[in-house]
Scaffold this motif. Structure first.
Motif, PDB file in Angstrom:
ATOM      1  N   VAL A   1       9.821 -20.333  -7.096  1.00 58.66           N
ATOM      2  CA  VAL A   1       9.293 -20.489  -5.744  1.00 58.66           C
ATOM      3  C   VAL A   1       9.120 -21.986  -5.543  1.00 58.66           C
ATOM      4  O   VAL A   1       8.435 -22.649  -6.325  1.00 58.66           O
ATOM      5  CB  VAL A   1       7.959 -19.742  -5.562  1.00 58.66           C
ATOM      6  N   MET A   2       9.738 -22.513  -4.500  1.00 61.58           N
ATOM      7  CA  MET A   2       9.902 -23.959  -4.389  1.00 61.58           C
ATOM      8  C   MET A   2       9.378 -24.508  -3.068  1.00 61.58           C
ATOM      9  O   MET A   2       9.091 -23.777  -2.123  1.00 61.58           O
ATOM     10  CB  MET A   2      11.382 -24.317  -4.531  1.00 61.58           C
TER      11      MET A   2
ATOM     12  N   ALA B   1       7.691  -9.923  -6.935  1.00 60.09           N
ATOM     13  CA  ALA B   1       6.694 -10.956  -7.220  1.00 60.09           C
ATOM     14  C   ALA B   1       6.946 -12.214  -6.397  1.00 60.09           C
ATOM     15  O   ALA B   1       6.001 -12.923  -6.024  1.00 60.09           O
ATOM     16  CB  ALA B   1       6.693 -11.282  -8.711  1.00 60.09           C
ATOM     17  N   VAL B   2       8.213 -12.492  -6.114  1.00 65.41           N
ATOM     18  CA  VAL B   2       8.555 -13.642  -5.262  1.00 65.41           C
ATOM     19  C   VAL B   2       7.921 -13.467  -3.885  1.00 65.41           C
ATOM     20  O   VAL B   2       7.284 -14.389  -3.349  1.00 65.41           O
ATOM     21  CB  VAL B   2      10.087 -13.781  -5.125  1.00 65.41           C
ATOM     22  N   ILE B   3       8.105 -12.301  -3.297  1.00 65.87           N
ATOM     23  CA  ILE B   3       7.568 -12.032  -1.960  1.00 65.87           C
ATOM     24  C   ILE B   3       6.054 -12.146  -1.959  1.00 65.87           C
ATOM     25  O   ILE B   3       5.460 -12.778  -1.071  1.00 65.87           O
ATOM     26  CB  ILE B   3       8.027 -10.635  -1.487  1.00 65.87           C
ATOM     27  N   ALA B   4       5.416 -11.569  -2.958  1.00 64.45           N
ATOM     28  CA  ALA B   4       3.951 -11.643  -3.039  1.00 64.45           C
ATOM     29  C   ALA B   4       3.481 -13.084  -3.159  1.00 64.45           C
ATOM     30  O   ALA B   4       2.476 -13.480  -2.551  1.00 64.45           O
ATOM     31  CB  ALA B   4       3.452 -10.820  -4.224  1.00 64.45           C
ATOM     32  N   LYS B   5       4.214 -13.897  -3.922  1.00 68.10           N
ATOM     33  CA  LYS B   5       3.815 -15.297  -4.113  1.00 68.10           C
ATOM     34  C   LYS B   5       3.972 -16.095  -2.828  1.00 68.10           C
ATOM     35  O   LYS B   5       3.100 -16.911  -2.484  1.00 68.10           O
ATOM     36  CB  LYS B   5       4.642 -15.936  -5.226  1.00 68.10           C
TER      37      LYS B   5
ATOM     38  N   GLU C   1       1.142 -15.139  -0.567  1.00 64.45           N
ATOM     39  CA  GLU C   1      -0.123 -15.678  -1.096  1.00 64.45           C
ATOM     40  C   GLU C   1      -0.267 -17.164  -0.772  1.00 64.45           C
ATOM     41  O   GLU C   1      -1.342 -17.624  -0.341  1.00 64.45           O
ATOM     42  CB  GLU C   1      -0.170 -15.483  -2.614  1.00 64.45           C
ATOM     43  N   LEU C   2       0.815 -17.917  -0.942  1.00 60.71           N
ATOM     44  CA  LEU C   2       0.771 -19.354  -0.641  1.00 60.71           C
ATOM     45  C   LEU C   2       0.464 -19.590   0.834  1.00 60.71           C
ATOM     46  O   LEU C   2      -0.342 -20.464   1.181  1.00 60.71           O
ATOM     47  CB  LEU C   2       2.108 -20.003  -1.010  1.00 60.71           C
ATOM     48  N   CYS C   3       1.112 -18.822   1.696  1.00 57.48           N
ATOM     49  CA  CYS C   3       0.885 -18.968   3.132  1.00 57.48           C
ATOM     50  C   CYS C   3      -0.533 -18.553   3.502  1.00 57.48           C
ATOM     51  O   CYS C   3      -1.215 -19.241   4.276  1.00 57.48           O
ATOM     52  CB  CYS C   3       1.914 -18.143   3.897  1.00 57.48           C
ATOM     53  N   LYS C   4      -0.991 -17.462   2.946  1.00 53.98           N
ATOM     54  CA  LYS C   4      -2.318 -16.943   3.290  1.00 53.98           C
ATOM     55  C   LYS C   4      -3.419 -17.904   2.877  1.00 53.98           C
ATOM     56  O   LYS C   4      -4.405 -18.090   3.605  1.00 53.98           O
ATOM     57  CB  LYS C   4      -2.520 -15.585   2.611  1.00 53.98           C
TER      58      LYS C   4
ATOM     59  N   CYS D   1       3.966  -9.907   5.246  1.00 56.38           N
ATOM     60  CA  CYS D   1       3.314 -10.901   6.111  1.00 56.38           C
ATOM     61  C   CYS D   1       2.461 -10.209   7.177  1.00 56.38           C
ATOM     62  O   CYS D   1       1.336 -10.631   7.453  1.00 56.38           O
ATOM     63  CB  CYS D   1       4.359 -11.797   6.774  1.00 56.38           C
ATOM     64  N   ARG D   2       2.998  -9.157   7.767  1.00 55.66           N
ATOM     65  CA  ARG D   2       2.237  -8.432   8.783  1.00 55.66           C
ATOM     66  C   ARG D   2       0.943  -7.862   8.185  1.00 55.66           C
ATOM     67  O   ARG D   2      -0.117  -7.917   8.801  1.00 55.66           O
ATOM     68  CB  ARG D   2       3.079  -7.285   9.364  1.00 55.66           C
ATOM     69  N   GLN D   3       1.056  -7.321   6.989  1.00 54.91           N
ATOM     70  CA  GLN D   3      -0.105  -6.720   6.341  1.00 54.91           C
ATOM     71  C   GLN D   3      -1.154  -7.761   5.956  1.00 54.91           C
ATOM     72  O   GLN D   3      -2.351  -7.576   6.195  1.00 54.91           O
ATOM     73  CB  GLN D   3       0.344  -5.952   5.093  1.00 54.91           C
ATOM     74  N   GLU D   4      -0.702  -8.855   5.362  1.00 52.63           N
ATOM     75  CA  GLU D   4      -1.626  -9.822   4.791  1.00 52.63           C
ATOM     76  C   GLU D   4      -2.083 -10.900   5.782  1.00 52.63           C
ATOM     77  O   GLU D   4      -3.199 -11.411   5.682  1.00 52.63           O
ATOM     78  CB  GLU D   4      -0.992 -10.493   3.565  1.00 52.63           C
TER      79      GLU D   4
END
Length: 293
Positions: free
Chosen positions: A198-199, A217-221, A224-227, A254-257
């Motif tokens: 993730v860059m 895990a990429v999507i979750a990360k 998480e960074l954006c949130k 993204c919609r959920q978090e």
């Protein structure tokens, strides 16, 4: 009365509909593929280019925008009666394009000394890529339509690029490793173990933020960074390539978090996909903490 012109390059990835709506002049990078040359963002849609890229026997190349390109743009804007031209440029640490724009500006004023006080040319080095700076141009063009002055617009673009965080994951590193332009990706090891980088870009340089195992895990990360990093009340953008499945999963999380839709969901163009690969997902958002890094 002020007349303000906005220009940028095709690596800003501004969707065609937006650049036409807002009268943003996008200067296309030339892309050489086998024995043909194409104009990035004009001779194909992003989706069409992904197919061309994957079918090509070798990775296409792209060239910088030379000073002559900018000289023509500046001359035309001056003749058309613009009072200000704001050019927002691709990362100077990855391309000589920004320096060429600055050179062309100085040569223009040497040839037209009478223009110095009545035609202002601004060149902004964004130290970034894709809609990390394209979105700033879009927002500035909207502000200009509401009557904002040139210096206010330049300051707004600079403020955005100073704070913007582009976080992304090339899910297939073949292109990044072959092109070598994203140095952190080119040096990454771990694919054999199922790891994905993730860059981001920080001060113009590529940087690995995290190494995670698997696309879920990429999507979750990314989310998480954006949130945790996004300034409240500011928009976020969703970066897509040719991986419809993972882009859809990213959008849903993204919609959920985050509790809201992205301000824009768009596809990377030719220059970005050549260097990062079309199999890419990511997010763009305002991060107050970037100025402290």
């Amino acid at each position: 009365m002020a007349r303000i012109k906005f220009t940028t390059d095709s690596a800003a990835d501004i969707p065609a509909a937006l650049r036409e709506e807002l009268n943003i002049q996008v200067l296309p990078f030339p892309i050489a593929m086998e024995d043909k040359e194409y104009e990035d963002g004009f001779d194909f849609t992003p989706e069409e280019f992904y197919d061309m890229l994957l079918a090509a026997p070798k990775i296409p190349t792209h060239a910088q925008l030379n000073p002559y390109v900018f000289t023509e743009v500046f001359e035309a804007a001056w003749k058309e009666g613009y009072t200000d031209l704001i050019h927002t440029s691709i990362n100077s640490k990855g391309s000589a394009t920004c320096a060429n724009a600055v050179q062309a500006r100085e040569e223009f004023y040497q040839d037209h000394p009478e223009a110095r006080d009545v035609f202002q040319i601004y060149v902004i080095d964004t130290l970034n890529y894709t809609m990390g700076y394209g979105w700033a141009v879009v927002q500035a063009a909207r502000m200009a339509a509401e009557g904002a002055g040139a210096q206010t617009l330049v300051d707004r673009i600079q403020d955005w690029v100073d704070h913007v965080h582009v976080v992304f994951a090339p899910l297939d590193l073949r292109f990044a490793k072959k092109s070598g332009r994203i140095s952190a990706a080119a040096a990454f090891v771990g694919e054999a173990l199922g790891l994905k980088p993730v860059m981001t870009f920080l001060h113009g340089e590529s940087k690995i933020l995290s190494k995670v195992r698997g696309e879920k895990a990429v999507i979750a990360k990314l989310v998480e960074l954006c949130k945790t990093g996004r300034k409240a009340g500011t928009p976020y953008l969703l970066i897509q390539g040719n991986n419809v499945e993972q882009s859809s999963k990213l959008a849903e999380l993204c919609r959920q978090e985050l509790g809201e839709e992205p301000a824009l969901s768009y596809h990377i163009g030719g220059v970005i996909s050549i260097n990062a690969g079309p199999n890419l997902i990511g997010l763009i958002y305002w991060d107050e903490g970037l100025c402290d890094q």
